[in-house]
Design a protein around this motif. Structure first.
Motif, PDB file in Angstrom:
ATOM      1  N   PRO C 142     -43.861 -10.209   7.337  1.00 14.94           N
ATOM      2  CA  PRO C 142     -42.852  -9.481   6.997  1.00 14.94           C
ATOM      3  C   PRO C 142     -42.876  -7.819   7.239  1.00 14.94           C
ATOM      4  CG  PRO C 142     -42.250 -11.595   6.320  1.00 14.94           C
ATOM      5  CD  PRO C 142     -43.595 -11.880   6.835  1.00 14.94           C
ATOM      6  N   GLY C 143     -44.088  -8.064   6.232  1.00 19.10           N
ATOM      7  CA  GLY C 143     -44.734  -6.944   5.556  1.00 19.10           C
ATOM      8  C   GLY C 143     -45.365  -5.515   7.108  1.00 19.10           C
ATOM      9  N   GLN C 144     -45.454  -6.082   7.786  1.00 17.32           N
ATOM     10  CA  GLN C 144     -46.111  -6.142   8.734  1.00 17.32           C
ATOM     11  C   GLN C 144     -44.994  -4.937  10.055  1.00 17.32           C
ATOM     12  OE1 GLN C 144     -48.821  -8.976  10.161  1.00 17.32           O
ATOM     13  NE2 GLN C 144     -50.764  -7.442   8.541  1.00 17.32           N
ATOM     14  N   LEU C 145     -43.608  -5.565  10.083  1.00 18.95           N
ATOM     15  CA  LEU C 145     -43.114  -5.843  10.733  1.00 18.95           C
ATOM     16  C   LEU C 145     -41.717  -4.019  10.419  1.00 18.95           C
ATOM     17  CD1 LEU C 145     -42.271  -9.310  11.614  1.00 18.95           C
ATOM     18  CD2 LEU C 145     -43.075  -7.817  12.819  1.00 18.95           C
ATOM     19  N   SER C 146     -41.395  -3.426  11.762  1.00 20.90           N
ATOM     20  CA  SER C 146     -39.958  -2.904  10.825  1.00 20.90           C
ATOM     21  C   SER C 146     -38.890  -3.261  10.594  1.00 20.90           C
ATOM     22  CB  SER C 146     -39.873  -2.267  12.233  1.00 20.90           C
ATOM     23  OG  SER C 146     -39.244  -2.174  13.620  1.00 20.90           O
ATOM     24  N   LEU C 175     -30.490  -0.949   7.860  1.00 22.35           N
ATOM     25  CA  LEU C 175     -31.796   0.239   8.952  1.00 22.35           C
ATOM     26  C   LEU C 175     -31.664   1.169   9.552  1.00 22.35           C
ATOM     27  CD1 LEU C 175     -31.609  -3.669  11.203  1.00 22.35           C
ATOM     28  CD2 LEU C 175     -32.828  -2.845   9.274  1.00 22.35           C
ATOM     29  N   ASP C 176     -32.745   1.509  10.616  1.00 26.52           N
ATOM     30  CA  ASP C 176     -33.207   3.527  10.414  1.00 26.52           C
ATOM     31  C   ASP C 176     -31.540   3.323  11.984  1.00 26.52           C
ATOM     32  OD1 ASP C 176     -35.395   3.641   9.110  1.00 26.52           O
ATOM     33  OD2 ASP C 176     -36.718   2.900   9.948  1.00 26.52           O
ATOM     34  N   PRO C 177     -31.506   4.285  12.134  1.00 34.34           N
ATOM     35  CA  PRO C 177     -30.878   3.963  13.242  1.00 34.34           C
ATOM     36  C   PRO C 177     -30.711   3.459  14.609  1.00 34.34           C
ATOM     37  CG  PRO C 177     -30.335   6.261  11.989  1.00 34.34           C
ATOM     38  CD  PRO C 177     -31.707   5.438  11.817  1.00 34.34           C
ATOM     39  N   GLU C 178     -32.532   4.016  15.316  1.00 30.62           N
ATOM     40  CA  GLU C 178     -32.971   3.375  16.194  1.00 30.62           C
ATOM     41  C   GLU C 178     -33.139   1.649  16.707  1.00 30.62           C
ATOM     42  OE1 GLU C 178     -35.859   5.735  15.002  1.00 30.62           O
ATOM     43  OE2 GLU C 178     -34.376   5.888  14.654  1.00 30.62           O
ATOM     44  N   THR C 179     -33.055   1.620  15.659  1.00 28.95           N
ATOM     45  CA  THR C 179     -33.313  -0.359  15.457  1.00 28.95           C
ATOM     46  C   THR C 179     -32.094  -0.773  15.252  1.00 28.95           C
ATOM     47  OG1 THR C 179     -33.500  -0.421  13.196  1.00 28.95           O
ATOM     48  CG2 THR C 179     -36.201  -0.168  14.659  1.00 28.95           C
ATOM     49  N   LYS C 181     -30.110  -0.687  16.958  1.00 23.92           N
ATOM     50  CA  LYS C 181     -28.774  -1.464  18.570  1.00 23.92           C
ATOM     51  C   LYS C 181     -29.380  -2.481  18.913  1.00 23.92           C
ATOM     52  CE  LYS C 181     -31.191   1.345  22.239  1.00 23.92           C
ATOM     53  NZ  LYS C 181     -32.490   1.406  21.716  1.00 23.92           N
ATOM     54  N   ASP C 182     -31.501  -2.701  18.462  1.00 24.53           N
ATOM     55  CA  ASP C 182     -31.497  -3.869  19.440  1.00 24.53           C
ATOM     56  C   ASP C 182     -31.239  -5.325  18.187  1.00 24.53           C
ATOM     57  OD1 ASP C 182     -33.687  -3.079  20.488  1.00 24.53           O
ATOM     58  OD2 ASP C 182     -34.978  -2.436  18.877  1.00 24.53           O
ATOM     59  N   VAL C 183     -30.990  -5.274  17.100  1.00 21.55           N
ATOM     60  CA  VAL C 183     -30.380  -5.905  16.121  1.00 21.55           C
ATOM     61  C   VAL C 183     -29.068  -6.545  16.186  1.00 21.55           C
ATOM     62  CG1 VAL C 183     -29.443  -6.677  13.717  1.00 21.55           C
ATOM     63  CG2 VAL C 183     -31.895  -5.475  14.006  1.00 21.55           C
ATOM     64  N   LEU C 184     -28.034  -5.665  16.761  1.00 22.68           N
ATOM     65  CA  LEU C 184     -26.819  -5.249  17.474  1.00 22.68           C
ATOM     66  C   LEU C 184     -26.417  -6.652  18.459  1.00 22.68           C
ATOM     67  CD1 LEU C 184     -24.494  -2.471  16.230  1.00 22.68           C
ATOM     68  CD2 LEU C 184     -24.908  -4.999  14.843  1.00 22.68           C
ATOM     69  N   PHE C 185     -27.503  -5.801  18.960  1.00 21.22           N
ATOM     70  CA  PHE C 185     -27.738  -6.848  20.880  1.00 21.22           C
ATOM     71  C   PHE C 185     -27.985  -8.017  20.635  1.00 21.22           C
ATOM     72  CE2 PHE C 185     -29.690  -8.023  24.428  1.00 21.22           C
ATOM     73  CZ  PHE C 185     -29.322  -7.861  25.832  1.00 21.22           C
ATOM     74  N   ALA C 186     -28.964  -8.631  19.387  1.00 19.33           N
ATOM     75  CA  ALA C 186     -28.820 -10.303  19.088  1.00 19.33           C
ATOM     76  C   ALA C 186     -27.708 -10.171  18.772  1.00 19.33           C
ATOM     77  CB  ALA C 186     -29.832  -9.831  18.326  1.00 19.33           C
ATOM     78  N   ILE C 187     -27.004  -9.989  18.166  1.00 19.50           N
ATOM     79  CA  ILE C 187     -25.555 -10.238  17.323  1.00 19.50           C
ATOM     80  C   ILE C 187     -25.088 -10.520  18.618  1.00 19.50           C
ATOM     81  CG2 ILE C 187     -23.839 -10.379  15.685  1.00 19.50           C
ATOM     82  CD1 ILE C 187     -25.594  -8.362  14.027  1.00 19.50           C
ATOM     83  N   ARG C 188     -24.629  -9.699  19.567  1.00 14.65           N
ATOM     84  CA  ARG C 188     -23.723  -9.553  20.440  1.00 14.65           C
ATOM     85  C   ARG C 188     -23.951 -11.008  21.713  1.00 14.65           C
ATOM     86  NH1 ARG C 188     -20.919  -5.179  23.203  1.00 14.65           N
ATOM     87  NH2 ARG C 188     -22.063  -3.813  21.724  1.00 14.65           N
ATOM     88  N   GLU C 189     -25.462 -11.118  21.512  1.00 15.68           N
ATOM     89  CA  GLU C 189     -25.639 -12.298  22.403  1.00 15.68           C
ATOM     90  C   GLU C 189     -25.005 -13.285  22.388  1.00 15.68           C
ATOM     91  OE1 GLU C 189     -29.622 -11.819  25.229  1.00 15.68           O
ATOM     92  OE2 GLU C 189     -29.204 -12.925  23.292  1.00 15.68           O
ATOM     93  N   LEU C 190     -25.148 -13.957  20.606  1.00 16.75           N
ATOM     94  CA  LEU C 190     -25.059 -14.838  19.867  1.00 16.75           C
ATOM     95  C   LEU C 190     -23.544 -15.472  19.742  1.00 16.75           C
ATOM     96  CD1 LEU C 190     -26.950 -14.300  16.851  1.00 16.75           C
ATOM     97  CD2 LEU C 190     -27.525 -16.047  18.303  1.00 16.75           C
ATOM     98  N   VAL C 191     -22.469 -14.136  19.672  1.00 20.63           N
ATOM     99  CA  VAL C 191     -20.580 -14.270  20.082  1.00 20.63           C
ATOM    100  C   VAL C 191     -20.198 -15.013  20.916  1.00 20.63           C
ATOM    101  CG1 VAL C 191     -18.651 -12.491  20.007  1.00 20.63           C
ATOM    102  CG2 VAL C 191     -20.666 -12.533  18.018  1.00 20.63           C
TER     103      VAL C 191
END
Lengths: 238, 271, 248
Positions: C142-146, C175-179, C181-191
């Motif tokens: 985890p410590g090595q990931l953004s 989270l940083d603004p640029e990251t 969108k990746d997280v929201l994308f993942a959640i959107r897929e689940l929904v």
């Protein structure tokens, strides 16, 4: 400049004394360190149970042992435990002798002293565990014990390591005080040697160097362990 | 109703108070019954143990001497530790490396051995600028105990200074401050808050270590105790040891507790 | 909307911390497959609602049901095990376990808590990592990931429990603004796949796009609950209007 004379060091008898001293110091340190870690773990576990009278007792134990001189604790154990009844009759001579040897007294009092410090270190390790990590473990369905063994203990151990290093080096250094109650460790033989040779400064410098070398090895070993156990990517803390 | 609820910590304090009271009652009962003769011996000797003289005045040694020794050592350690601490932070390797080596050497030395080494290393007196400065055992004890404390204090200073965010250095430099000015006006002001609890944390261990000073031959509480014990019977020894052990606790515990509370208060704020 | 059909049901839930009453009677239903967003000012009790639903906080009063579990009656973590299997949670601070790799973080609970077969869990975990597009980070700690990568691992970890519901607690707030969108994308897929989701969020645009219903909370109460188009474009309550006026 100081005119140091180390010719006595060539004498095999003194070499042997130094060697026995080092071995006994290591024995005393190893024994009391292991016991201290065990006491520390039990004490910290006791705190986490949140039973108020147990908590109160452990806290009193910690405060008494870390607010009194370990030298005095050792003297007390050595001179008074036998007076208080810890005696046995030697079958060969029929004389009443103390049940505990000087070495045993030193080991016991150092274990208690180190244990008190260790309890405090382990407790603060558990307390600094982020509350949110515990929440995450609970939300994944971990019960009390599984959470302790799989999540909390491995994380707390790593958080505690720097504190534990301090305690173990402190304890190692404190073993030198056992010489006062005639435990034949390094400092005791140092006294024997300068009583023989009158080379007080030379002996003390040598013994100081030996101690610093041994403690440095311990510190380096613990630093290696800390680096090995560290959370990748986090540096030293969480 | 809420006023009558005993919280966890209240219950804990109550148990601790009960145990302390229990010890006091036990001593009182013991003093009133079998142990009265022993406690009388302790009481007679108490002024001697505390001050070094049988009447309690003038102060020539005893527990008060331990306190004086700890204060003098702490003062010396603070001065030495500041120099060493700033030395370990120096950017010039020629200053930093020897300081780091010295600090690590002192931190890895056992107090007792260091005290003995100081005792034998320092002469009885020394000629400095034509005047003769004597080194009585008390001064040697002060120095011997100050050395490891100074090394620990230098680590406190180093940690506190390094905990000040590096952005502060950049900001101050961009405002035209030089290194000395940055330390004086920016870094030390912020680091001080971190340093004070660390500094206080060093005092209780130092006070406890003054018991070792008995090896220098000064009339501290342990030396006096040893002299006394030679004159007392075996059974009384227990009472004397308990008395001395419990002299240290009421003195050291409050100081250590305040230091820890301060430390906790400082831990939360981010610099 | 009928109570009986609802997958999740809260009725008059009250919760206090000391003298401070955080929830003052929360009632809501969530249908199977529904995505519900909870919005509102900070301190209005949004996160507390989520923590009560999966039993992290015991409640003082009221009724909570998830599927067949009557959450308010479960007293120990042991009793809640099957509830936690059904309801997963993703936190604002990711809360990955720092001593285990990304892949191990995902595999731990299914093996250690649910007792699933290791090989089967590993296959599932690798699929999930691929789904959140982090296959190459399986062996990173985890410590090595953004932050964004950690949060996606945390989502995969929640999914590995094969839950019926996922609770998202302000998962993009740290989270940083640029990251983000990746997280929201993942959640959107689940929904879109039909997983039941409850999201506490500050991302109003995302809430509008992804959810079927939005609840506005203020001072421990659900003030207004409506489909996003209605709530955002035509808020009924003055408090909702004031809040939306500040954030939009």
């Amino acid at each position: 400049m100081l005119g140091l004379d180390y010719s006595w060091l060539a004498d095999p008898a003194y070499q042997r004394w130094l060697l026995i001293g080092v071995v006994n110091t290591l024995k005393l340190a190893a024994l009391s360190s292991s016991a201290a870690i065990l006491i520390g773990m039990l004490g910290a576990l006791g705190f986490t149970l949140r039973i108020f009278w147990l908590d109160a007792l452990i806290e009193l134990f910690v405060e008494v042992f870390r607010n009194t001189p370990p030298l005095l604790q050792m003297l007390f154990a050595y001179f008074t435990l036998s007076t208080l009844g810890l005696r046995v009759t030697d079958p060969s001579t029929g004389l009443s002798v103390p049940l505990l040897s000087a070495f045993a007294c030193a080991a016991i009092s150092l274990s208690l002293f180190g244990g008190a410090l260790a309890i405090e270190a382990f407790r603060s390790g558990i307390e600094t565990m982020p509350r949110s990590i515990v929440d995450a473990a609970r939300s994944l369905g971990y019960g009390r014990w599984a959470r302790f063994w799989r999540i909390e203990a491995p994380i707390a151990t790593r958080i505690c390591l720097p504190g534990l290093t301090n305690i173990l080096t402190n304890l190692f250094k404190t073993t030198s005080q056992a010489s006062v109650i005639t435990v034949p460790e390094l400092m005791y033989y140092a006294g024997q040697i300068y009583n023989d040779t009158f080379r007080t400064l030379e002996v003390m410098i040598l013994v100081l160097l030996i101690y610093v070398a041994l403690v440095s090895i311990l510190t380096l070993a613990m630093a290696r362990l800390e680096a090995f156990m560290a959370f990748p990517g986090y540096g030293r803390g969480l | 109703m809420a006023g009558f609820v005993l919280h966890y910590d209240d219950k804990k304090r109550a148990v601790q108070l009960l145990i302390t009271l229990g010890v006091v009652v036990w001593i009182a009962v013991d003093a009133a019954t079998g142990g009265s003769a022993y406690w009388t011996r302790v009481l007679v000797r108490l002024p001697l143990l505390l001050t070094g003289s049988a009447t309690g005045w003038p102060v020539t040694g005893g527990f008060v001497l331990n306190i004086l020794l700890s204060i003098a050592s702490m003062a010396l350690a603070t001065a030495l530790g500041t120099i060493m601490g700033l030395g370990t932070l120096a950017r010039v390797g020629l200053i930093r490396v020897p300081n780091l080596l010295l600090v690590n050497f002192l931190r890895n030395s056992p107090w007792l051995v260091l005290l003995f080494a100081t005792l034998y290393f320092l002469p009885f007196e020394m000629r400095i600028f034509g005047t003769i400065v004597p080194f009585p055992p008390f001064v040697k004890a002060v120095i011997g105990l100050a050395l490891p404390t100074a090394a620990n204090f230098s680590e406190v200073i180093r940690g506190a200074v390094q905990s000040v965010h590096s952005g502060q250095w950049e900001a101050a430099r961009s405002l035209g401050y030089n290194t000395f000015q940055i330390y004086r006006h920016v870094i030390m002001q912020q680091a001080m808050r971190r340093m004070i609890p660390g500094w206080m944390n060093l005092y209780a261990p130092l006070m406890i270590a003054t018991a070792l000073a008995t090896v220098t031959g000064i009339q501290d509480v342990l030396t006096i105790l040893n002299t006394l014990l030679a004159m007392e019977n075996e059974r009384v020894i227990v009472y004397f040891y308990l008395t001395i052990l419990f002299l240290f606790i009421p003195y050291c515990y409050p100081i250590a507790a305040i230091a820890r509370r301060l430390e906790r208060a400082v831990k939360g704020d981010s610099l | 909307m009928s109570r009986i059909e609802a997958l999740i049901e809260l009725d008059n839930v009250r919760k206090s911390f000391g003298d401070f009453e955080v929830l003052k009677g929360i009632s809501m239903f969530v249908q199977k497959g529904e995505a519900v967003c909870i919005i509102g000012p900070s301190g209005s009790g949004k996160s507390t609602i989520l923590r009560c639903i999966n039993g992290l906080f015991p409640i003082d009063e009221g009724f909570i049901r998830v599927g067949t579990h009557r959450v308010h009656e479960l007293k120990s973590d042991k009793a809640m095990r099957s509830l936690r299997h059904q309801v997963a949670m993703v936190f604002q601070q990711y809360n990955l376990f720092p001593h285990r790799t990304a892949l191990q973080n995902i595999m731990m609970a299914p093996i250690q808590v649910l007792g699933h077969d290791r090989a089967e869990v590993e296959e599932r975990a690798r699929k999930l990592l691929k789904k959140v597009r982090l296959s190459e980070k399986a062996d990173s700690y985890p410590g090595q990931l953004s932050g964004g990568q950690q949060q996606r691992v945390a989502i995969a970890r929640a999914l590995a429990m094969q839950p019926e519901v996922i609770l998202f607690d302000e998962v993009t707030a740290a989270l940083d603004p640029e990251t983000v969108k990746d997280v929201l994308f993942a959640i959107r897929e689940l929904v879109e796949e039909g997983l039941t989701c409850i999201l506490v969020t500050h991302e109003m645009k995302f809430a509008r796009e992804v959810s079927q219903r939005v609840c506005f909370t203020d001072h421990g109460l659900i003030v207004e609950s409506a489909p996003p188009a209605e709530l955002f474009d035509n808020p009924q309550d003055p408090r909702t209007r004031e809040f939306l006026g500040q954030v939009l």
